[in-house]
Write an enzyme that holds these catalytic residues in place. Structure first.
Site, PDB file in Angstrom:
ATOM      1  N   GLU A 264     -21.105  -6.704   4.610  1.00 16.06           N
ATOM      2  CA  GLU A 264     -20.332  -7.832   4.074  1.00 16.06           C
ATOM      3  C   GLU A 264     -19.369  -8.275   5.152  1.00 16.06           C
ATOM      4  O   GLU A 264     -19.367  -7.736   6.256  1.00 16.06           O
ATOM      5  CB  GLU A 264     -19.591  -7.420   2.785  1.00 16.06           C
TER       6      GLU A 264
ATOM      7  N   LYS B   4     -11.821  -1.899  -4.720  1.00 19.86           N
ATOM      8  CA  LYS B   4     -11.058  -2.885  -3.929  1.00 19.86           C
ATOM      9  C   LYS B   4      -9.707  -2.272  -3.564  1.00 19.86           C
ATOM     10  O   LYS B   4      -8.677  -2.594  -4.140  1.00 19.86           O
ATOM     11  CB  LYS B   4     -10.925  -4.192  -4.719  1.00 19.86           C
TER      12      LYS B   4
ATOM     13  N   HIS C 126      -0.260  14.891  -1.351  1.00 19.57           N
ATOM     14  CA  HIS C 126      -1.539  14.202  -1.578  1.00 19.57           C
ATOM     15  C   HIS C 126      -1.897  14.196  -3.058  1.00 19.57           C
ATOM     16  O   HIS C 126      -2.343  13.195  -3.603  1.00 19.57           O
ATOM     17  CB  HIS C 126      -2.669  14.865  -0.771  1.00 19.57           C
TER      18      HIS C 126
ATOM     19  N   ARG D  62       6.326  13.272  -0.844  1.00 19.54           N
ATOM     20  CA  ARG D  62       4.976  12.950  -0.380  1.00 19.54           C
ATOM     21  C   ARG D  62       4.041  14.155  -0.515  1.00 19.54           C
ATOM     22  O   ARG D  62       4.123  15.101   0.266  1.00 19.54           O
ATOM     23  CB  ARG D  62       5.012  12.506   1.086  1.00 19.54           C
TER      24      ARG D  62
ATOM     25  N   TYR E 284      -6.398  -3.840  -5.565  1.00 16.01           N
ATOM     26  CA  TYR E 284      -5.848  -5.201  -5.664  1.00 16.01           C
ATOM     27  C   TYR E 284      -6.929  -6.192  -6.062  1.00 16.01           C
ATOM     28  O   TYR E 284      -8.114  -5.872  -6.071  1.00 16.01           O
ATOM     29  CB  TYR E 284      -5.185  -5.621  -4.349  1.00 16.01           C
TER      30      TYR E 284
ATOM     31  N   ARG F 227     -13.595  -6.371 -12.606  1.00 16.57           N
ATOM     32  CA  ARG F 227     -13.632  -5.608 -11.357  1.00 16.57           C
ATOM     33  C   ARG F 227     -12.349  -4.801 -11.177  1.00 16.57           C
ATOM     34  O   ARG F 227     -12.382  -3.658 -10.713  1.00 16.57           O
ATOM     35  CB  ARG F 227     -13.831  -6.555 -10.165  1.00 16.57           C
TER      36      ARG F 227
HETATM   37  N1  PLP Z   1     -15.855  -8.198   0.359  1.00 18.37           N
HETATM   38  C1  PLP Z   1     -14.631  -7.808   0.756  1.00 18.37           C
HETATM   39  C2  PLP Z   1     -14.513  -6.623   1.636  1.00 18.37           C
HETATM   40  C3  PLP Z   1     -13.483  -8.524   0.354  1.00 18.37           C
HETATM   41  O1  PLP Z   1     -12.279  -8.116   0.756  1.00 18.37           O
HETATM   42  C4  PLP Z   1     -13.638  -9.667  -0.461  1.00 18.37           C
HETATM   43  C5  PLP Z   1     -12.488 -10.437  -0.916  1.00 18.37           C
HETATM   44  O2  PLP Z   1     -11.371 -10.127  -0.659  1.00 18.37           O
HETATM   45  C6  PLP Z   1     -14.920 -10.038  -0.833  1.00 18.37           C
HETATM   46  C7  PLP Z   1     -16.014  -9.281  -0.421  1.00 18.37           C
HETATM   47  C8  PLP Z   1     -15.158 -11.244  -1.695  1.00 18.37           C
HETATM   48  O3  PLP Z   1     -14.809 -10.978  -3.030  1.00 18.37           O
HETATM   49  P1  PLP Z   1     -14.424 -12.159  -4.015  1.00 18.37           P
HETATM   50  O4  PLP Z   1     -15.500 -13.188  -3.887  1.00 18.37           O
HETATM   51  O5  PLP Z   1     -14.387 -11.573  -5.349  1.00 18.37           O
HETATM   52  O6  PLP Z   1     -13.099 -12.683  -3.561  1.00 18.37           O
END
Ligand code: PLP
Length: 286
Positions: free
Chosen positions: A177, A145, A100, A98, A31, A50
């Site tokens: 993070e 993501k 995998h 379902r 996403y 990204r």
């Molecule tokens: N790190 C994680 C785990 C995130 O979920 C997000 C944003 O959703 C970010 C960093 C920040 O990313 P961005 O600045 O591109 O929104």
């Protein structure tokens, strides 16, 4: 509410997704969230790059960044919004049952919606944010993501218990993070943030990128290096950056006041620089 599903805008009540969708059964999807100001996506190119990378790393085929842009603009328009956050999700698709291993020839499921956000003037000052520090129990591929977010939801539940809004995640004594953000700390006169290419990886945040650019434009020293949590605790400012919030300054940490409990001057300087960047981008787009 109008949403985008599989190639068109429709009322959310009409949106139907198969219970066999691999996003639902496996969290098998990726996403993006893009913040729009006056109809223009902030760091749109970084988001689309990204997304393409996430799709490639996940091996999800049959959807392109150009279609993502079209879907995002379509939901904004359908909702009549100019200042908003747009969520866009792409799953591997719905199989007949379902398993995998996905069957060949699946068509990705694409869903997007917009929600209203404050206008550009909200970047005149950085907001304060209350955070907790928790162990990073997520998987090792956080540069993808993915919609599989339980590793981020669990620390957020703990954050919410004490009224905090974000969890700063720590692996072996080093800040990785936030559960939905990147983290920066002002150590002495240097803005420090962890590297994105560490092992295990973190998300290549778009606002992290813009905040580093803003710091350079402000003539500040920056350092991309591992950030021990002990240093974070002693930092004069801690910043939380993400598309939805843009940039916030930590005012509470683990239920106690952080520093003097107010947002520091560097947070305000950086967010104003980022605001000016959006403004120039808007002027160029007109
Ligand atoms: N790190 C994680 C785990 C995130 O979920 C997000 C944003 O959703 C970010 C960093 C920040 O990313 P961005 O600045 O591109 O929104």
């Amino acid at each position: 509410m109008q949403v985008w599903l599989d190639g068109r805008v429709m009322p959310v009540e009409e949106a139907r997704i198969s219970p066999f969708d691999r996003g639902f059964l496996f969290g098998d999807g990726v996403y993006e969230v893009v913040r729009f100001f006056d109809g223009v996506g902030m760091a749109m190119d970084l988001h689309l790059a990204r997304l393409e990378r996430s799709l490639a790393l996940a091996g999800i085929v049959g959807f392109t960044a150009a279609e993502a842009r079209q879907a995002m603009l379509a939901v904004l328009q359908a909702e009549g919004l100019r200042d908003a956050a747009v969520y866009l999700q792409v799953t591997r698709g719905a199989a007949a049952t379902r398993t995998h291993i996905p069957p060949k020839g699946l068509r990705p499921t694409v869903f997007a919606f917009a929600s209203a956000c404050p206008p550009l003037s909200s970047l005149d000052a950085a907001a304060g944010i209350s955070v907790v520090v928790r162990p990073d129990d997520r998987w090792h591929r956080c540069e993808i993501k993915t919609v599989s977010l339980m590793g981020s939801v669990l620390p957020m539940l703990e954050a919410a218990e004490i009224g905090a809004e974000e969890a700063i995640l720590v692996r072996e004594g080093l800040v990785s993070e936030g559960s939905s953000s990147n983290v920066m700390a002002l150590v002495g006169d240097t803005l420090v943030t962890p590297p994105i290419d560490a092992e295990p990886s973190i998300l290549h945040g778009t606002m992290r990128h813009l905040a580093l650019d803003a710091a350079h434009a402000e003539g500040m020293k920056t350092s991309v290096r591992p950030l021990p949590v002990s240093e974070l605790m002693q930092a004069s400012e801690v910043l939380i950056v993400s598309s939805r919030r843009v940039l916030a300054g930590v005012t509470r940490l683990d239920g106690r006041s952080f520093g003097d409990g107010s947002v520091g001057p560097v947070a305000h300087r950086l967010i104003r620089r980022m605001r000016d960047g959006v403004q120039s981008h808007l002027a160029a787009a007109r």
